[in-house]
Design an enzyme around this catalytic site. Structure first.
Site, PDB file in Angstrom:
ATOM      1  CB  ILE A  18      -0.783  -0.155   1.193  1.00 27.48           C
ATOM      2  CG1 ILE A  18       0.112   0.078   1.927  1.00 27.48           C
ATOM      3  CG2 ILE A  18      -2.363  -0.469   0.516  1.00 27.48           C
ATOM      4  CD1 ILE A  18      -1.572  -0.080   4.105  1.00 27.48           C
ATOM      5  N   GLY A  19       2.012   1.278   0.217  1.00 23.60           N
ATOM      6  CA  GLY A  19       3.670   2.445   0.396  1.00 23.60           C
ATOM      7  C   GLY A  19       4.243   1.754  -0.078  1.00 23.60           C
ATOM      8  N   GLY A  21       7.865   4.065   0.745  1.00 26.16           N
ATOM      9  CA  GLY A  21       8.936   5.350   1.527  1.00 26.16           C
ATOM     10  C   GLY A  21      10.571   5.343   1.382  1.00 26.16           C
ATOM     11  CG  MET A  23      12.675   5.663   6.728  1.00 25.79           C
ATOM     12  SD  MET A  23      14.185   4.894   7.051  1.00 25.79           S
ATOM     13  CE  MET A  23      14.570   3.963   8.570  1.00 25.79           C
ATOM     14  CG  ASN A  25       8.608  -1.821  -0.055  1.00 24.46           C
ATOM     15  OD1 ASN A  25       8.752  -1.417  -1.072  1.00 24.46           O
ATOM     16  ND2 ASN A  25       9.338  -2.893  -0.127  1.00 24.46           N
ATOM     17  CB  VAL A  26       3.838   1.275   3.969  1.00 24.34           C
ATOM     18  CG1 VAL A  26       2.512   0.691   4.722  1.00 24.34           C
ATOM     19  CG2 VAL A  26       5.033   1.696   3.699  1.00 24.34           C
ATOM     20  CE  LYS A  41       6.514   3.309   5.983  1.00 23.71           C
ATOM     21  NZ  LYS A  41       6.733   5.002   7.043  1.00 23.71           N
ATOM     22  CG  ASP A 139      10.825  13.258   7.824  1.00 15.96           C
ATOM     23  OD1 ASP A 139      10.110  14.805   7.260  1.00 15.96           O
ATOM     24  OD2 ASP A 139      10.448  12.264   7.659  1.00 15.96           O
TER      25      ASP A 139
END
Length: 276
Positions: A18-19, A21, A23, A25-26, A41, A139
């Protein structure tokens, strides 16, 4: 992009990506023990780090995640579990529906002004709660704030992750917070505190109201100079339909000197609500 999704991480079944970043994968996942749908995450501990010794990275990652996991606030994503499995560190957290506020940060996609003020005030409430527990986000930006307009739900994500990146990379790691949202003291590599989050929240407020960033530069060096030295254009000069009092709130949040900003996030939330 052809990246293979593992069937599981630790005890969690992975359902779909689903995402992505900076840092890792999600994934949308499921905890088979209690049949709970959640977000996972996953961070590859060996990627992009100068130090081949992953143990300290994993340790600091798990420590940061457990600090974030101690936070319990309606506007902060809940962390259920942290762990390590096959060279991947993972955080199992509440799955939040909705959009990142970054989707409403372009001039043609802006939310109603009253909505923006309400959302930023709620984000400030969440930061105040965290700061009182000595947790700094580091952040804050629209991409780390989730909003579901259907349920009017707002959640800040990724507490503590930026600190991990900074600690595990060389000093160039400083670039990894998102430079346009970083305070002058953060760019100088000084110790950061809650005032740093308030500056970033001020930048987020500015962007959600105007669709523009208050500080821009052609290069990283140029951007750092602008943030440290140059005034931003007032929000009402960018958007004349905004109420004049907003200049004062934004100017205070974006003060170069931390001592000139709001003394705490609760005061920033109160200023937004009082005027609104």
């Amino acid at each position: 992009d052809g990246v293979q999704m593992p069937p599981s991480i630790g005890r969690y079944q992975l359902l779909e990506p689903i995402g992505r970043g900076a840092m890792g994968n999600v994934y949308l996942g499921r905890d088979p023990l209690i049949n709970r749908i959640l977000a996972l995450k996953a961070i590859d501990l060996s990627l992009g780090y100068d130090n081949p010794d992953c143990a300290s990275t994993a340790e600091s990652f798990l420590r940061e995640a457990s600090i974030a996991g101690s936070l319990s606030h309606p506007n902060i994503v809940t962390i259920f579990d942290v762990g390590e499995s096959d060279g991947l560190a993972y955080i199992a957290m509440e799955y939040v529906r909705g959009h990142h506020l970054s989707e409403f940060a372009a001039p043609d996609r802006l939310l109603a002004v009253d909505t923006v003020l309400d959302l930023i005030a709620r984000a400030a409430d969440a930061l105040d709660y965290a700061h009182r527990r000595n947790v700094v986000h580091r952040d804050i930006k629209p991409a780390n704030i989730m909003y579901d307009s259907l349920s009017n739900n707002l959640k800040i994500t990724d507490f503590g992750i930026a600190k991990l990146i900074d600690a595990t990379r060389t000093r160039t790691g400083i670039v990894l917070g998102t430079p346009a949202f970083m305070s002058p003291e953060q760019l100088e590599g000084k110790n950061v505190n809650g005032h740093t989050d308030l500056f970033a929240l001020g930048v987020s407020l500015y962007q959600l109201l105007t669709g523009l960033l208050p500080f821009r530069g052609a290069s990283m060096t140029n951007l750092m100079f602008v943030i440290a030295n140059e005034p931003h254009q007032s929000v009402t000069s960018v958007r004349s339909d905004l109420p004049k009092w907003l200049d004062e709130v934004v100017d205070r949040a974006l003060a170069k000197n931390p001592a000139d900003r709001f003394p705490c996030a609760a005061e920033m939330a109160a200023a937004l609500r009082r005027a609104a």
